[in-house]
Design an enzyme around this catalytic site. Structure first.
Site, PDB file in Angstrom:
ATOM      1  N   LYS A  71       0.848  -1.193   0.000  1.00 52.27           N
ATOM      2  CA  LYS A  71       0.000   0.000   0.000  1.00 52.27           C
ATOM      3  C   LYS A  71       0.880   1.238   0.000  1.00 52.27           C
ATOM      4  O   LYS A  71       1.803   1.356   0.808  1.00 52.27           O
ATOM      5  CB  LYS A  71      -0.940   0.021   1.208  1.00 52.27           C
ATOM      6  N   ARG A 115     -10.514  -2.075   6.487  1.00 55.00           N
ATOM      7  CA  ARG A 115      -9.677  -2.933   7.321  1.00 55.00           C
ATOM      8  C   ARG A 115      -9.462  -2.331   8.700  1.00 55.00           C
ATOM      9  O   ARG A 115      -9.287  -3.050   9.679  1.00 55.00           O
ATOM     10  CB  ARG A 115      -8.374  -3.284   6.633  1.00 55.00           C
ATOM     11  N   GLN A 143     -13.774   7.820   8.929  1.00 51.02           N
ATOM     12  CA  GLN A 143     -13.438   6.587   9.618  1.00 51.02           C
ATOM     13  C   GLN A 143     -14.553   6.134  10.571  1.00 51.02           C
ATOM     14  O   GLN A 143     -14.681   4.935  10.864  1.00 51.02           O
ATOM     15  CB  GLN A 143     -12.135   6.785  10.394  1.00 51.02           C
ATOM     16  N   ASP A 164     -18.582  15.221  18.138  1.00 58.87           N
ATOM     17  CA  ASP A 164     -17.668  15.942  17.257  1.00 58.87           C
ATOM     18  C   ASP A 164     -17.948  17.431  17.412  1.00 58.87           C
ATOM     19  O   ASP A 164     -19.099  17.827  17.622  1.00 58.87           O
ATOM     20  CB  ASP A 164     -17.879  15.507  15.800  1.00 58.87           C
ATOM     21  N   GLY A 223      -7.238   6.971  16.233  1.00 54.19           N
ATOM     22  CA  GLY A 223      -6.775   8.199  15.601  1.00 54.19           C
ATOM     23  C   GLY A 223      -5.280   8.392  15.533  1.00 54.19           C
ATOM     24  O   GLY A 223      -4.776   8.994  14.590  1.00 54.19           O
ATOM     25  N   ALA A 224      -4.540   7.916  16.523  1.00 53.80           N
ATOM     26  CA  ALA A 224      -3.097   8.167  16.557  1.00 53.80           C
ATOM     27  C   ALA A 224      -2.391   7.309  15.514  1.00 53.80           C
ATOM     28  O   ALA A 224      -2.359   6.088  15.615  1.00 53.80           O
ATOM     29  CB  ALA A 224      -2.539   7.878  17.943  1.00 53.80           C
ATOM     30  N   ASP A 225      -1.833   7.981  14.498  1.00 53.45           N
ATOM     31  CA  ASP A 225      -1.109   7.264  13.455  1.00 53.45           C
ATOM     32  C   ASP A 225       0.224   7.930  13.138  1.00 53.45           C
ATOM     33  O   ASP A 225       0.833   7.657  12.115  1.00 53.45           O
ATOM     34  CB  ASP A 225      -1.949   7.159  12.184  1.00 53.45           C
ATOM     35  N   LYS A 229       0.750  12.131  18.304  1.00 56.66           N
ATOM     36  CA  LYS A 229      -0.713  12.078  18.414  1.00 56.66           C
ATOM     37  C   LYS A 229      -1.108  11.309  19.669  1.00 56.66           C
ATOM     38  O   LYS A 229      -0.451  10.340  20.053  1.00 56.66           O
ATOM     39  CB  LYS A 229      -1.321  11.445  17.173  1.00 56.66           C
ATOM     40  N   SER A 296      -4.677   0.787  17.962  1.00 60.88           N
ATOM     41  CA  SER A 296      -4.645   0.320  16.580  1.00 60.88           C
ATOM     42  C   SER A 296      -3.875   1.302  15.709  1.00 60.88           C
ATOM     43  O   SER A 296      -4.330   2.423  15.472  1.00 60.88           O
ATOM     44  CB  SER A 296      -6.079   0.172  16.057  1.00 60.88           C
TER      45      SER A 296
END
Length: 330
Positions: A71, A115, A143, A164, A223-225, A229, A296
């Site tokens: 990817k 996924r 998401q 939100d 959210g943390a990627d 974050k 995740s």
């Protein structure tokens, strides 16, 4: 032999969520058994464009099938306003491991959403209370939709609370699901006191405190990627049973990256990787378990597993656009 071109609609149609969840769970198990190859995610930083590229290659062998792919994905926050393009654009190359023939090139953005939702569903299935019927979501972006789609496939979700700062995004989410669920907007604490909570925001200052969640809430921290974050307060992470997808990624760029770097959390505070729970090497939820957190970060093996589902389904249903990429027909 042709390569199959699959656009976002093709991926959406053929990424049947129950099948993707099963494939992602198999991928986590293969990862735990050591039956995968997944080099670390590599980054190309482009500060002049306020963005970056990320490459995510992987191979996995479940025993019943094997698969490989890459990817190529970006994060360009200025895209929507400056170029009328999404912040994230992903492309997935799905290949035959035996011959390296490119079986499919498909939209990686929709695949990622599917996924990621599936990974949260796997964790929810192992870590949430069995009768979980309410889901809270913090962050009503793209998401959030697949979080509900996936988690409702493993638990009998009836009530949904979405929080939100953008009221229009909340309303769009409510409108999308109010014919299937009892869904409404609410505060972070209202969302957090549901049986399951998914956080899908890009914040760097925690917005969910220990007091914002219930005594047995399962939290999917999505959210943390990237480094820095951080959605969940340190006190919440310290009190919870923490499960991660991959130690290297989570400690570098996942939900635990900030408190781990500061020494607030250590390896002693990490209960398990999700693969360990899937194969039964570590326990999931027990009668004594309180709050659980799944960190995740998203693994390349998840993309490959999901891509296989999409490709096999599209091939069977004769969907997508076949083309001669490598000149195999000449």
């Amino acid at each position: 032999m042709h390569t199959l071109l699959l656009d976002s609609d093709d991926v959406d149609e053929n990424a049947r969520m129950a099948e993707v969840i099963g494939a992602v769970e198999e991928a986590f198990a293969a990862f735990e058994r050591g039956d995968t190859q997944m080099p670390a995610k590599s980054y190309i930083d482009l500060p002049q464009y306020n963005g970056d590229f990320r490459s995510m290659p992987a191979y996995l062998d479940t025993g019943d099938w094997d698969a490989a792919g890459l990817k190529w994905v970006n994060v360009h926050p200025d895209n929507p306003e400056d170029h009328d393009l999404p912040t994230v654009l992903g492309t997935m190359i799905y290949s035959d491991p035996e011959t390296a023939f490119p079986l499919a090139i498909m939209d990686g953005t929709t695949l990622t959403m599917k996924r990621t939702g599936a990974a949260a569903a796997v964790a929810t299935d192992h870590l949430a209370v069995e009768d979980a019927s309410s889901l809270g979501i913090v962050g009503a972006g793209v998401q959030s939709y697949t979080q509900l789609e996936a988690i409702s496939a493993v638990r009998p979700i009836e009530e949904v609370v979405v929080s939100d700062l953008d009221e229009d995004r909340v309303q769009r989410f409510v409108d999308a699901f109010d014919d299937r669920f009892d869904v409404r907007g609410g505060s972070i604490a209202e969302a957090g006191h549901c049986d399951v909570l998914s956080t899908v925001t890009p914040v760097e200052e925690p917005i969910v405190s220990l007091e914002d969640v219930g005594e047995r809430t399962h939290v999917n921290a999505i959210g943390a990627d990237a480094e820095g974050k951080h959605e969940l307060a340190d006190e919440l992470l310290e009190a919870a049973t923490v499960v991660i997808d991959d130690h290297e990624q989570c400690t570098h760029s996942g939900e635990i990256n900030v408190p781990y770097a500061e020494g607030v959390l250590t390896d002693e505070d990490i209960h398990a990787e999700i693969g360990e729970i899937v194969v039964g090497a570590k326990e999931g939820r027990t009668a004594e378990t309180g709050v659980t957190v799944f960190d995740s970060t998203g693994l390349a093996i998840q993309d490959v597993a999901a891509a296989r589902v999409v490709y096999e389904r599209a091939l069977e249903d004769e969907e997508g656009t076949p083309f001669d990429l490598v000149g195999a027909e000449r």
